[in-house]
Design an enzyme around this catalytic site. Structure first.
Site, PDB file in Angstrom:
ATOM      1  N   TYR A  14      -5.724  -2.426 -13.282  1.00 36.42           N
ATOM      2  CA  TYR A  14      -4.274  -2.632 -13.283  1.00 36.42           C
ATOM      3  C   TYR A  14      -3.756  -2.983 -14.681  1.00 36.42           C
ATOM      4  O   TYR A  14      -2.913  -2.300 -15.235  1.00 36.42           O
ATOM      5  CB  TYR A  14      -3.911  -3.780 -12.328  1.00 36.42           C
ATOM      6  CG  TYR A  14      -4.060  -3.435 -10.862  1.00 36.42           C
ATOM      7  CD1 TYR A  14      -5.307  -3.466 -10.255  1.00 36.42           C
ATOM      8  CD2 TYR A  14      -2.965  -3.098 -10.083  1.00 36.42           C
ATOM      9  CE1 TYR A  14      -5.456  -3.161  -8.909  1.00 36.42           C
ATOM     10  CE2 TYR A  14      -3.101  -2.789  -8.734  1.00 36.42           C
ATOM     11  CZ  TYR A  14      -4.345  -2.825  -8.156  1.00 36.42           C
ATOM     12  OH  TYR A  14      -4.485  -2.511  -6.829  1.00 36.42           O
ATOM     13  N   GLU A  39       4.710   0.193  -5.729  1.00 35.59           N
ATOM     14  CA  GLU A  39       4.307   1.158  -4.686  1.00 35.59           C
ATOM     15  C   GLU A  39       5.100   2.463  -4.815  1.00 35.59           C
ATOM     16  O   GLU A  39       4.568   3.544  -4.592  1.00 35.59           O
ATOM     17  CB  GLU A  39       4.460   0.550  -3.288  1.00 35.59           C
ATOM     18  CG  GLU A  39       3.717  -0.772  -3.057  1.00 35.59           C
ATOM     19  CD  GLU A  39       2.258  -0.784  -3.491  1.00 35.59           C
ATOM     20  OE1 GLU A  39       1.633   0.289  -3.569  1.00 35.59           O
ATOM     21  OE2 GLU A  39       1.740  -1.885  -3.795  1.00 35.59           O
ATOM     22  N   MET A  51       0.863  -1.177   0.000  1.00 30.73           N
ATOM     23  CA  MET A  51       0.000   0.000   0.000  1.00 30.73           C
ATOM     24  C   MET A  51       0.898   1.224   0.000  1.00 30.73           C
ATOM     25  O   MET A  51       1.783   1.350   0.849  1.00 30.73           O
ATOM     26  CB  MET A  51      -0.927  -0.026   1.218  1.00 30.73           C
ATOM     27  CG  MET A  51      -1.812   1.200   1.350  1.00 30.73           C
ATOM     28  SD  MET A  51      -2.992   1.355  -0.028  1.00 30.73           S
ATOM     29  CE  MET A  51      -3.083   3.131  -0.176  1.00 30.73           C
TER      30      MET A  51
HETATM   31  N1  BES Z   1      -3.191   0.763  -3.787  1.00 29.77           N
HETATM   32  C1  BES Z   1      -3.081  -0.627  -4.010  1.00 29.77           C
HETATM   33  C2  BES Z   1      -3.790  -1.440  -2.977  1.00 29.77           C
HETATM   34  C3  BES Z   1      -5.270  -1.149  -2.838  1.00 29.77           C
HETATM   35  C4  BES Z   1      -6.065  -0.856  -3.924  1.00 29.77           C
HETATM   36  C5  BES Z   1      -5.850  -1.207  -1.593  1.00 29.77           C
HETATM   37  C6  BES Z   1      -7.434  -0.591  -3.738  1.00 29.77           C
HETATM   38  C7  BES Z   1      -7.191  -0.943  -1.419  1.00 29.77           C
HETATM   39  C8  BES Z   1      -7.984  -0.627  -2.502  1.00 29.77           C
HETATM   40  C9  BES Z   1      -1.628  -1.063  -4.098  1.00 29.77           C
HETATM   41  O1  BES Z   1      -0.802  -0.166  -4.728  1.00 29.77           O
HETATM   42  C10 BES Z   1      -1.583  -2.308  -4.936  1.00 29.77           C
HETATM   43  O2  BES Z   1      -1.946  -2.212  -6.075  1.00 29.77           O
HETATM   44  N2  BES Z   1      -1.125  -3.425  -4.390  1.00 29.77           N
HETATM   45  C11 BES Z   1      -0.988  -4.666  -5.097  1.00 29.77           C
HETATM   46  C12 BES Z   1       0.438  -4.898  -5.476  1.00 29.77           C
HETATM   47  C13 BES Z   1       0.808  -4.699  -6.853  1.00 29.77           C
HETATM   48  C14 BES Z   1       2.227  -5.129  -7.135  1.00 29.77           C
HETATM   49  C15 BES Z   1      -0.130  -4.980  -7.944  1.00 29.77           C
HETATM   50  C16 BES Z   1      -1.367  -5.797  -4.169  1.00 29.77           C
HETATM   51  O3  BES Z   1      -1.509  -5.551  -2.989  1.00 29.77           O
HETATM   52  O4  BES Z   1      -1.490  -6.910  -4.631  1.00 29.77           O
HETATM   53 ZN    ZN Z   2      -1.248  -0.078  -6.812  1.00 29.48          ZN
END
Ligand code: BES
Ligand code: ZN
Length: 631
Positions: A409, A321, A295
């Site tokens: 994503y 991140e 996060m």
């Molecule tokens: N910001 C996100 C996590 C998130 C998104 C939390 C929406 C709550 C609501 C974070 O940057 C993220 O995308 N994390 C991914 C990792 C990434 C390498 C794709 C995860 O946690 O899997």
């Molecule tokens: Zn993210």
């Protein structure tokens, strides 16, 4: 007039300064003025996930005074807000959820009337505070609930607390205008147990204080979903001039080694899209119950310990991140319908950092894995609700968590890659750099982005030819989706073919020479026919996969083990699911058990594991498993 032109000059200097030389020559206070003046002028879009009305009355600064109590699992204190009563009306609205509001004061301690609105599912309640046209400060004294959605209280001799605010959970631990378009600076005074350290998405300590008191400052204005707090037996280890890692004593050494390349990533990122404006970039390794991989809390990324693999193979999460420091934290999605502007841009940027630091071979493997996941998820979502495959989402009256799929994503990533491939990399990079600098500390919605695209990158003909509207407002994957070329993964696919057809034995697979991405591809691209328990047993005996220290590989292996009922991996499956709370792993594993008529095992593991999961994970798993408390 003079002051204004000075500000403009300062802003220009900040925007055009180059990457080399020491960072952050511009004092944070100036930056905060710059960010604030921009914010004041902005007319915000309607956010369906907040009760607040920031165009009428908006918060500009928070001074938070709080106490963290592990005994009662309560955070209590006062949130002192500076406000801008833009409309000169007689009320300001905050978001709250499960908060016990005790008192509300205006300016110099004048008690105010206030009321809580009706409770709405996942939204909580509006806190409507009566103010006067002249009111400058609103102070709210409150306590959080022991089951506040953002918080996870991890028990133990040295307990741990962390928050996860995105998307709309900040309101469960601080009353706030919980909308990504509302930015404010903050400072905090937090009291914790004397043997523990507290950290926030702000300036942070590097040592424990003697009395458990900590002071924090965040001088750049941020939205509430980036508010974060962690408390635990935490140590600090520097990794470079601008980067460090925080972790519990058992992990600090391993973490410092694993993420030693973070400083290189920061340098690469700045070279791509401009100065890093948050002063420091540190990582905090959380307990394994953290429901996400990472996060992007400003200055302090929160990360799962499951990316400590011992060989630096899972560091793309750090690149991701870190990239959010531009896409998301600097230029922020206006509402959760525009979530792809945060995540799609971040995956693209992450890939570029990975390419710069580790080379194109590696980044293309990652892109191929992203494509594989995307195609699978597009298929699944198309069956249920094709509109959810649009980049621009429709989350009104829904939990914004529903928008968290591969669409934002990976469809977002391939959309940007498509643009890059068509306009050329240098043109595209200049466009992106300008996008980040000219919209710094602002919000962006999909329509503004489209306007920006038309104004700066594509003429009408190109816009139509590249099918931009199909990408953004249409379902599925347009046919001009780029293709990825990873020779190494093509070879893995050939190996799969030979192994499943019996042409090649388990012994002859180049497993030991494969990198993580190749192993992951192998395990996640196996056909459902052509693999059986016996073959998995052979693989395991040959390569000891059940014992792998790479959690991504272990996850993929456990999924195969469930699908083909390879029982020797089941003790490991139970131990994985009862120690790791990362939703990305939990969902497919529990689902695989359901799909293969192993519901009893799923329920038995879940019953044991559930108390240690975060609400974000139990929310999803309860639904998947039709769990009710009485089970
Ligand atoms: N910001 C996100 C996590 C998130 C998104 C939390 C929406 C709550 C609501 C974070 O940057 C993220 O995308 N994390 C991914 C990792 C990434 C390498 C794709 C995860 O946690 O899997
Ligand atoms: Zn993210």
């Amino acid at each position: 007039m003079k002051k204004l032109s000075l500000l403009i000059v300062l802003a220009l200097v900040a925007l055009t300064s180059c990457n080399d030389g020491p960072k952050n020559e511009k004092p944070s206070t100036e930056r905060s003025e710059e960010s604030k003046s921009k914010i004041a002028a902005m007319k915000l879009a309607q956010d369906n996930h907040s009760f607040s009305r920031p165009n009428d009355a908006v918060v500009t600064h928070l001074a938070w005074d709080a106490k963290v109590d592990f005994e009662t699992k309560v955070i209590s204190g006062t949130a002192h807000f500076d406000i801008d009563n833009k409309s000169k009306g007689n009320k300001i609205i905050f978001d709250t959820r499960d908060l016990d509001i005790q008192a509300v004061m205006l300016d110099d301690q004048t008690p105010s009337s206030w009321e809580l609105g009706p409770e709405k599912e996942f939204m909580g309640q509006a806190l409507v505070v009566e103010i006067t046209p002249e009111t400058k400060k609103v102070s709210i004294t409150y306590a959080s609930s022991p089951d506040a959605g953002a918080l996870l209280w991890v028990e133990g001799e040295k307990p741990f607390l962390f928050t996860q605010s995105q998307a709309i959970l900040a309101r469960t631990w601080i009353p706030c205008q919980d909308s990504p378009g509302v930015r404010y600076t903050y400072e905090a005074d937090v009291q914790v147990r004397e043997d523990l350290m507290a950290l926030m998405s702000a300036s942070n300590p590097t040592e424990k204080s003697a009395d458990g008191k900590y002071h924090f400052e965040m001088k750049q204005a941020i939205p509430s979903y980036l508010m974060a707090l962690a408390v635990g037996d935490i140590e600090y280890r520097s990794m470079g001039p601008n980067t460090a890692v925080y972790a519990t004593p058992d992990l600090i050494e391993a973490a410092a080694w694993e993420f030693a390349e973070t400083e290189d990533m920061l340098v690469a990122a700045e070279a791509l899209y401009g100065d890093y404006v948050w002063d420091r970039y540190d990582l905090l390794i959380l307990p394994a119950a953290f429901p996400f991989g990472g996060m992007e809390n400003p200055r302090l990324t929160f990360a799962t310990p499951t990316i400590i693999a011992g060989d630096r193979s899972l560091t793309s999460l750090v690149a991701h991140e870190l990239a959010h420091s531009w896409s998301g934290n600097l230029v922020t999605n206006s509402t959760w319908d525009d979530f792809w502007l945060n995540e799609g841009f971040t995956v693209y940027f992450e890939q570029r950092i990975m390419e710069a630091v580790y080379g194109r071979d590696i980044s293309e493997m990652l892109a191929q894995l992203s494509y594989q996941g995307l195609v699978k998820e597009v298929d699944e979502i198309m069956d249920k609700n094709p509109n959810d495959t649009h980049l621009k989402l429709h989350l009104k009256d829904r939990d914004p968590d529903d928008g968290m799929s591969a669409i934002a994503y990976d469809k977002g990533y391939f959309f940007l890659r498509m643009l890059e491939e068509n306009v050329g990399r240098s043109t595209f990079d200049a466009f992106l750099k300008d996008y980040f600098t000219s919209n710094a500390f602002s919000v962006m919605d999909t329509e503004q982005f489209v306007a920006h695209l038309k104004a700066k990158l594509l003429d009408e003909t190109a816009y139509t030819a590249l099918r931009i509207d199909d990408w953004i407002y249409g379902a599925g994957l347009p046919e001009n989706c780029p293709t990825v070329g990873s020779d190494r993964l093509v070879k893995v696919d050939e190996a799969i073919q030979k192994w499943t057809s019996g042409e090649q034995s388990s012994k002859d697979l180049p497993w030991n020479d494969w990198m993580y991405q190749e192993r992951y591809r192998f395990l996640t691209n196996l056909p459902s026919e052509g693999v059986d328990e016996k073959m998995l047993k052979e693989l395991d005996e040959e390569y000891g996969i059940t014992e792998t220290g790479n959690n991504e590989v272990l996850f993929a292996w456990l999924e195969q083990s469930i699908l083909h009922q390879y029982q020797p991996a089941y003790p490991q499956l139970r131990s994985f699911l009862t120690s790791v709370g990362r939703r990305k792993f939990l969902t497919p594993l529990y689902r695989a058990m359901l799909e293969t008529e192993q519901r009893d095992m799923a329920m038995s593991i879940y019953e044991e594991a559930r108390p240690a999961y975060h609400s974000v994970a139990t929310g999803t798993m309860d639904e998947l498993l039709s769990w009710s408390e009485s089970e």
